[in-house]
Write a protein that holds these residues in place. Structure first.
Motif, PDB file in Angstrom:
ATOM      1  N   GLN A   1      16.762  30.273  42.207  1.00 41.72           N
ATOM      2  CA  GLN A   1      17.740  30.361  41.028  1.00 41.72           C
ATOM      3  C   GLN A   1      19.044  29.503  41.313  1.00 41.72           C
ATOM      4  OE1 GLN A   1      16.230  32.470  39.245  1.00 41.72           O
ATOM      5  NE2 GLN A   1      14.765  33.602  40.486  1.00 41.72           N
ATOM      6  N   THR A   2      19.062  28.631  40.376  1.00 44.98           N
ATOM      7  CA  THR A   2      20.024  27.726  40.505  1.00 44.98           C
ATOM      8  C   THR A   2      21.430  28.195  40.088  1.00 44.98           C
ATOM      9  OG1 THR A   2      19.956  26.915  38.434  1.00 44.98           O
ATOM     10  CG2 THR A   2      18.473  25.660  39.811  1.00 44.98           C
ATOM     11  N   ALA A   3      22.368  27.425  40.675  1.00 45.75           N
ATOM     12  CA  ALA A   3      23.845  27.750  40.509  1.00 45.75           C
ATOM     13  C   ALA A   3      24.132  28.098  38.852  1.00 45.75           C
ATOM     14  CB  ALA A   3      24.793  26.787  41.172  1.00 45.75           C
ATOM     15  N   GLU A   4      23.504  27.177  38.111  1.00 48.23           N
ATOM     16  CA  GLU A   4      23.629  27.184  36.628  1.00 48.23           C
ATOM     17  C   GLU A   4      23.120  28.530  36.038  1.00 48.23           C
ATOM     18  OE1 GLU A   4      22.275  24.464  38.196  1.00 48.23           O
ATOM     19  OE2 GLU A   4      23.900  23.665  38.274  1.00 48.23           O
ATOM     20  N   SER A   5      22.126  29.156  36.773  1.00 49.21           N
ATOM     21  CA  SER A   5      21.374  30.385  36.197  1.00 49.21           C
ATOM     22  C   SER A   5      22.596  31.534  36.308  1.00 49.21           C
ATOM     23  CB  SER A   5      20.356  30.767  36.795  1.00 49.21           C
ATOM     24  OG  SER A   5      20.704  31.370  38.153  1.00 49.21           O
ATOM     25  N   GLY A   6      23.712  31.295  37.068  1.00 45.99           N
ATOM     26  CA  GLY A   6      24.649  32.574  37.095  1.00 45.99           C
ATOM     27  C   GLY A   6      24.418  33.543  38.364  1.00 45.99           C
ATOM     28  N   ILE A   7      23.362  32.999  39.176  1.00 43.43           N
ATOM     29  CA  ILE A   7      23.039  33.980  40.305  1.00 43.43           C
ATOM     30  C   ILE A   7      24.348  34.322  41.167  1.00 43.43           C
ATOM     31  CG2 ILE A   7      22.258  32.056  41.873  1.00 43.43           C
ATOM     32  CD1 ILE A   7      20.570  35.460  41.418  1.00 43.43           C
ATOM     33  N   PHE A   8      24.992  33.299  41.573  1.00 45.02           N
ATOM     34  CA  PHE A   8      26.279  33.405  42.323  1.00 45.02           C
ATOM     35  C   PHE A   8      27.246  34.123  41.783  1.00 45.02           C
ATOM     36  CE2 PHE A   8      24.907  29.365  44.211  1.00 45.02           C
ATOM     37  CZ  PHE A   8      24.557  29.889  45.291  1.00 45.02           C
ATOM     38  N   ASP A   9      27.501  34.480  40.452  1.00 42.11           N
ATOM     39  CA  ASP A   9      28.450  35.155  39.876  1.00 42.11           C
ATOM     40  C   ASP A   9      27.832  36.638  39.878  1.00 42.11           C
ATOM     41  OD1 ASP A   9      30.309  33.308  39.196  1.00 42.11           O
ATOM     42  OD2 ASP A   9      29.004  32.671  37.477  1.00 42.11           O
ATOM     43  N   PHE A  10      26.372  36.541  39.824  1.00 38.47           N
ATOM     44  CA  PHE A  10      25.802  38.016  39.814  1.00 38.47           C
ATOM     45  C   PHE A  10      25.997  38.594  41.010  1.00 38.47           C
ATOM     46  CE2 PHE A  10      22.090  40.438  40.899  1.00 38.47           C
ATOM     47  CZ  PHE A  10      21.675  41.247  40.140  1.00 38.47           C
ATOM     48  N   MET A  11      25.708  37.658  41.983  1.00 38.46           N
ATOM     49  CA  MET A  11      26.124  38.308  43.507  1.00 38.46           C
ATOM     50  C   MET A  11      27.304  38.631  43.680  1.00 38.46           C
ATOM     51  SD  MET A  11      23.149  38.901  44.982  1.00 38.46           S
ATOM     52  CE  MET A  11      23.410  39.345  46.609  1.00 38.46           C
ATOM     53  N   ARG A  12      28.438  38.060  43.053  1.00 36.72           N
ATOM     54  CA  ARG A  12      29.631  38.154  43.313  1.00 36.72           C
ATOM     55  C   ARG A  12      30.257  39.603  42.786  1.00 36.72           C
ATOM     56  NH1 ARG A  12      31.657  33.631  42.252  1.00 36.72           N
ATOM     57  NH2 ARG A  12      32.002  32.730  44.411  1.00 36.72           N
ATOM     58  N   TYR A  13      29.540  39.973  41.764  1.00 37.19           N
ATOM     59  CA  TYR A  13      29.950  41.352  40.996  1.00 37.19           C
ATOM     60  C   TYR A  13      29.019  42.444  41.473  1.00 37.19           C
ATOM     61  CZ  TYR A  13      33.463  38.319  38.842  1.00 37.19           C
ATOM     62  OH  TYR A  13      34.578  37.372  38.749  1.00 37.19           O
ATOM     63  N   LEU A  14      28.006  42.158  41.894  1.00 34.44           N
ATOM     64  CA  LEU A  14      27.294  43.301  42.227  1.00 34.44           C
ATOM     65  C   LEU A  14      27.825  44.508  42.931  1.00 34.44           C
ATOM     66  CD1 LEU A  14      24.520  44.482  41.804  1.00 34.44           C
ATOM     67  CD2 LEU A  14      23.436  43.365  43.845  1.00 34.44           C
ATOM     68  N   PRO A  15      28.473  43.912  44.073  1.00 31.40           N
ATOM     69  CA  PRO A  15      28.925  45.038  44.946  1.00 31.40           C
ATOM     70  C   PRO A  15      29.895  46.116  44.113  1.00 31.40           C
ATOM     71  CG  PRO A  15      29.173  43.051  46.089  1.00 31.40           C
ATOM     72  CD  PRO A  15      28.579  42.706  44.913  1.00 31.40           C
ATOM     73  N   GLU A  16      30.766  45.304  43.477  1.00 32.07           N
ATOM     74  CA  GLU A  16      31.707  46.235  42.331  1.00 32.07           C
ATOM     75  C   GLU A  16      31.015  47.018  41.656  1.00 32.07           C
ATOM     76  OE1 GLU A  16      34.860  43.390  40.848  1.00 32.07           O
ATOM     77  OE2 GLU A  16      35.053  45.281  39.220  1.00 32.07           O
ATOM     78  N   ALA A  17      29.951  46.584  40.976  1.00 35.68           N
ATOM     79  CA  ALA A  17      29.221  47.436  40.173  1.00 35.68           C
ATOM     80  C   ALA A  17      28.391  48.528  40.895  1.00 35.68           C
ATOM     81  CB  ALA A  17      28.181  46.522  39.344  1.00 35.68           C
ATOM     82  N   VAL A  18      27.952  48.306  41.980  1.00 32.98           N
ATOM     83  CA  VAL A  18      27.416  49.392  42.928  1.00 32.98           C
ATOM     84  C   VAL A  18      28.258  50.464  43.199  1.00 32.98           C
ATOM     85  CG1 VAL A  18      26.073  49.824  44.890  1.00 32.98           C
ATOM     86  CG2 VAL A  18      25.514  47.884  43.678  1.00 32.98           C
ATOM     87  N   PHE A  19      29.589  49.957  43.941  1.00 30.24           N
ATOM     88  CA  PHE A  19      30.613  50.758  44.184  1.00 30.24           C
ATOM     89  C   PHE A  19      31.067  51.664  43.122  1.00 30.24           C
ATOM     90  CE2 PHE A  19      31.319  47.477  47.724  1.00 30.24           C
ATOM     91  CZ  PHE A  19      30.542  48.230  48.822  1.00 30.24           C
ATOM     92  N   SER A  20      31.293  50.983  41.871  1.00 28.43           N
ATOM     93  CA  SER A  20      31.968  52.074  40.662  1.00 28.43           C
ATOM     94  C   SER A  20      30.974  53.065  40.316  1.00 28.43           C
ATOM     95  CB  SER A  20      32.225  50.874  39.563  1.00 28.43           C
ATOM     96  OG  SER A  20      31.028  50.639  38.881  1.00 28.43           O
ATOM     97  N   ARG A  21      29.874  52.638  40.496  1.00 27.99           N
ATOM     98  CA  ARG A  21      28.664  54.055  40.221  1.00 27.99           C
ATOM     99  C   ARG A  21      28.880  55.049  41.353  1.00 27.99           C
ATOM    100  NH1 ARG A  21      27.986  49.655  37.487  1.00 27.99           N
ATOM    101  NH2 ARG A  21      27.107  49.690  35.254  1.00 27.99           N
TER     102      ARG A  21
END
Lengths: 428, 410
Positions: free
Chosen positions: B250-270
């Motif tokens: 999954q290349t950087a252009e696919s947005g995978i790093f942004d996905f991973m950057r916000y995943l913890p926050e999304a998980v914690f907020s739930r």
């Protein structure tokens, strides 16, 4: 309604000199199974051809029409077709028997052809080939005016003129089928006349079928044909007539075989150099070069020079059962062709369970997975592959068994389905 | 009690063989392609460093609540040390946070667990030594090459003192059971098993950038919703993937790093999940049942079996020849010989010989440097032939030593 095809070939089993006749046979049978009706014209039919799938017209029996204006248009071309020195697609010239009637030839030269005349064709390859090609085209016009058909299909350059004339006479679409090009036969030393006929055929054709992408690229790049007009239909192979019998071996060593014409196109010198490298390391092996051709003498000299003549053998030209026998005698089959439009012989070897090494510069490399592929010029890689198959029994077993299975799944029916699609696209 | 989310990343790169012809046998003993290996590892590092940096950033931001686990093969580590020491430093920084756990595995990422030699145990110990040396950790959980696992392998692993092991939640093994619980080895219940959740792992690793996927584009919020949905009937969600997912598959252009950057926050907020490492998972959760795995499984292919490495006669032949000399290599004191032996055991060499996917053209991420399995086999066997000659030579020399001769006379 079933499609009717007027097909021009040069040979048909049992009278064959090379792979073209075998391919035409398999292909017409495949087409018949798809409900396509084929009228097959050849220069000289023997009368003993298998006509179960096709109706065969012997061009030697066709009487010429008196008022054939197309001939006037083409006789200019025909007259310029002089005999070329290297126009020997399959056989050596000494095998050519001149059977052309002198009287008919005389009439042709003066342009005086009247109703009721027949041409005698030899149907072979040799010194008078160009004249035969021209006369074959004339007869084609006559047949095209007489027969009912929907599409014309011409195999290899010998019949392209016939195809073009038939198209002019009938107005039906023309498909030409490229089994080989002048570049495969002669490398860069192409015969200009043959090249011109080939290119003319490709240009006049509504579709060009090539037997591999290797050949398709040559047609596009060397003949300047529009890519959208050129379709690859890989050959298949029909083994119905071959039987398997175990062969008693006279030698205890393993046998590595080259079987084919000993000509530039087949790359015999690479086989010899690789053999030399293998023998230095693996003495328990014999190499066999089966076939004949204009590089035979030079090959024998090279083997002597490398001092390996006790382990490197020449059989001369093999025919009939001897070919099958040779395959069964072999542990490894090598086809190091420099340029091979398709290459049916590795399939025959694989059919006998023999693992094969083929050059990447061959059409058959596009369809085979269970075969070791090397660049023809990479003698080290070739030697390494031969050594691997000799030294590692698991490899020979897997390649042999998987190859056997693979080759039995190459069906002419599949090729015929693609060709039928080519025809159908022409009617849309 | 909160549910557990467990991220585990695999880092492995084999030391690739050079083109080794039969005329080299007995003459040259340099088997490896230094140029290709150096350039490959440098390319890989360009992708893996940004991900390391991102993980470090997340660990610091969430002050110890975000955690991950790695297993890095000895082959990969050796090459990183040689060609990209900055990557080793980067992994050390992650280890220093206390929020990155390093798992044990076979040093060369081998198939030794499938041989009946003690090579497996030796290689795991070798790898543990390396983990201690580089990251100051003594692993308690083991991850075998490509998650290869069976009852017998699990039993061996338990006997070595490990309390946890990672494997795949293969459907043919689980049946109706869910991978989202802790299981135990069927022979020795002391060994707990963490099973990969294939669907949720592959949503990230395989499908993230696939525009023909009906869930594309995948956002961290959408993914966190799926996790919450699965939380009702699960205790642990194990997200196991190759580290090359990030930046390479999954290349950087696919947005995978942004996905991973916000995943913890999304998980914690739930609020359903907490992040734990495998070592913590086996302490926190109770196993629900033993898992019966009579035949080896892995995380590879639809079949989840080992036929990608030992599925044809070429592979079994190479495998048998390789392990026939194990005793002799072990007895030898030739360090170069031992090093080469480990390198030749990398599972990749066997993977390149696979013939089973010849018929379909399905998308393969794992590409072979060889044109065909046959060439892979020939090259490997040429190398192995030379290697065996060296082993025999070394063994003969050892026998000639005076003290050994004395023992023989008695």
């Amino acid at each position: 309604m079933s499609i009717r095809v007027l097909m021009f070939g040069w040979e048909f089993p049992p009278h064959i000199a090379g792979g073209l006749g075998t391919a035409c046979y398999g292909l017409t049978k495949g087409l018949a199974s798809q409900g396509v009706r084929v009228l097959f014209v050849m220069p000289k039919a023997g009368g003993d051809e298998d006509q179960s799938a096709v109706r065969i017209i012997n061009a030697s029996d066709v009487e010429m029409m008196a008022s054939w204006t197309e001939w006037e248009k083409y006789k200019e071309n025909v007259r310029f077709m002089e005999v070329g020195s290297n126009l020997v697609p399959y056989m050596s010239p000494d095998l050519f028997e001149k059977t052309v009637s002198e009287t008919v030839e005389g009439k042709r030269a003066s342009g005086k052809i009247s109703y009721g005349n027949k041409f005698q064709f030899s149907g072979k390859y040799g010194a008078n080939l160009m004249e035969e090609v021209g006369r074959y085209a004339m007869v084609a016009g006559t047949i095209a005016a007489r027969e009912q058909f929907d599409v014309i299909h011409a195999h290899d350059w010998l019949t392209y003129m016939a195809g073009i004339v038939a198209k002019k006479v009938s107005g039906k679409p023309l498909v030409i089928h490229v089994h080989a090009t002048e570049f495969d036969r002669s490398g860069e030393h192409v015969n200009q006349e043959v090249y011109d006929i080939e290119r003319k055929g490709m240009e006049e054709a509504d579709r060009v079928i090539t037997v591999s992408n290797w050949t398709r690229n040559i047609v596009i790049n060397r003949y300047g044909i529009a890519p959208e007009k050129v379709v690859t239909v890989h050959n298949a192979v029909d083994f119905k007539n071959s039987e398997d019998t175990a062969e008693e071996r006279g030698v205890k060593e393993k046998v590595v075989t080259f079987l084919g014409r000993i000509t530039f196109q087949k790359g015999p010198e690479y086989f010899i150099e690789a053999a030399h490298k293998v023998l230095k390391r693996y003495p328990g092996v014999r190499f066999v070069m089966a076939g004949s051709g204009d590089m035979l003498a030079q090959s024998i000299r090279r083997v002597a020079q490398l001092k390996m003549a006790t382990h490197f053998h020449f059989t001369g030209f093999l025919k009939g059962d001897d070919v099958q026998k040779m395959f069964r005698y072999s542990d490894v089959y090598v086809m190091p062709s420099v340029s091979e439009p398709f290459g049916i012989s590795p399939l025959e070897a694989m059919r006998s369970g023999v693992p094969s090494i083929i050059s990447k510069q061959s059409g058959v490399a596009e369809v085979l997975k269970h075969s070791i592929k090397v660049d023809y010029w990479d003698v080290d890689a070739l030697a390494d592959a031969i050594y691997g198959l000799l030294s590692y029994p698991a490899l020979a077993k897997v390649v042999g068994e998987s190859g056997f299975e693979e080759v039995n799944n190459l069906k002419w029916e599949n090729a015929a389905i693609k060709i039928k699609k080519v025809y159908e696209d022409l009617f849309v | 009690m909160k549910k557990t989310l467990c991220f585990y990343f695999q880092v492995h790169h084999p030391v690739m063989l050079r083109k080794y012809r039969f005329f080299d046998i007995g003459k040259r003993h340099d088997y490896f392609d230094d140029y290709v290996n150096a350039s490959t590892i440098k390319r890989v590092v360009n992708h893996c460093l940004p991900m390391n940096d991102l993980l470090l950033e997340l660990i610091r931001r969430y002050e110890g609540k975000f955690k991950v686990a790695f297993s890095i093969s000895g082959m990969a580590l050796e090459q990183l040390e040689l060609h990209a020491p900055q990557a080793i430093d980067s992994f050390k920084r992650l280890a220093d946070t206390g929020c990155a756990e390093f798992l044990a595995e076979t040093y060369p990422h081998s198939l030794a667990s499938l041989s009946d030699t003690d090579e497996f145990e030796n290689q795991v110990r070798h790898h543990m030594k390396k983990m201690k040396e580089l990251f100051g950790q003594t692993p308690v959980v083991l991850r075998n090459s490509s998650l290869i696992y069976s009852d017998q392998i699990g039993e061996r692993v338990a006997e070595m003192g490990f309390r946890g092991m990672l494997t795949d939640g293969a459907k043919h093994v689980l049946g109706w059971k869910s991978p989202n619980f802790l299981y135990t080895n069927a022979i020795n219940p002391k060994l707990k098993l963490l099973l990969k959740n294939s669907r949720l792992s592959d949503d990230i690793a395989m499908r993230f950038s696939d525009k023909s996927w009906n869930e594309w584009p995948l956002t961290a919020d959408k993914y966190a919703d799926w996790l919450s949905d699965s939380a009702k009937e699960s205790e642990i969600v194990n997200l196991f993937m190759n580290y090359e997912t990030f930046g390479e598959y999954q290349t950087a252009e696919s947005g995978i790093f942004d996905f991973m950057r916000y995943l913890p926050e999304a998980v914690f907020s739930r609020g359903d999940f907490e992040f734990l490492t495998p070592g913590e998972v086996i302490k926190k959760h109770q196993p629900v049942a033993p898992l019966h795995v009579p035949y080896p499984i892995s995380w590879v292919d639809e079949e989840r079996d080992i036929t990608s490495w030992l599925g044809n006669e070429l592979q079994t032949e190479a495998f048998e020849e390789l392990y026939k000399v194990q005793e002799k290599v072990k007895r030898s004191d030739d360090e170069a010989l031992k090093r080469d032996y480990e390198r030749l055991q990398a599972s990749d060499h066997f993977y390149y010989m696979r013939t089973k996917l010849f018929s379909d053209n399905e998308f393969r991420r794992y590409t072979s440097p060889y044109d065909s399995p046959y060439e892979a086999f020939i090259n490997y066997m040429n190398v192995l032939s030379d290697f065996i000659l060296r082993v025999e030579e070394s063994d003969r020399k050892r026998d000639e030593k005076p003290e050994t001769r004395k023992t023989k006379k008695r």
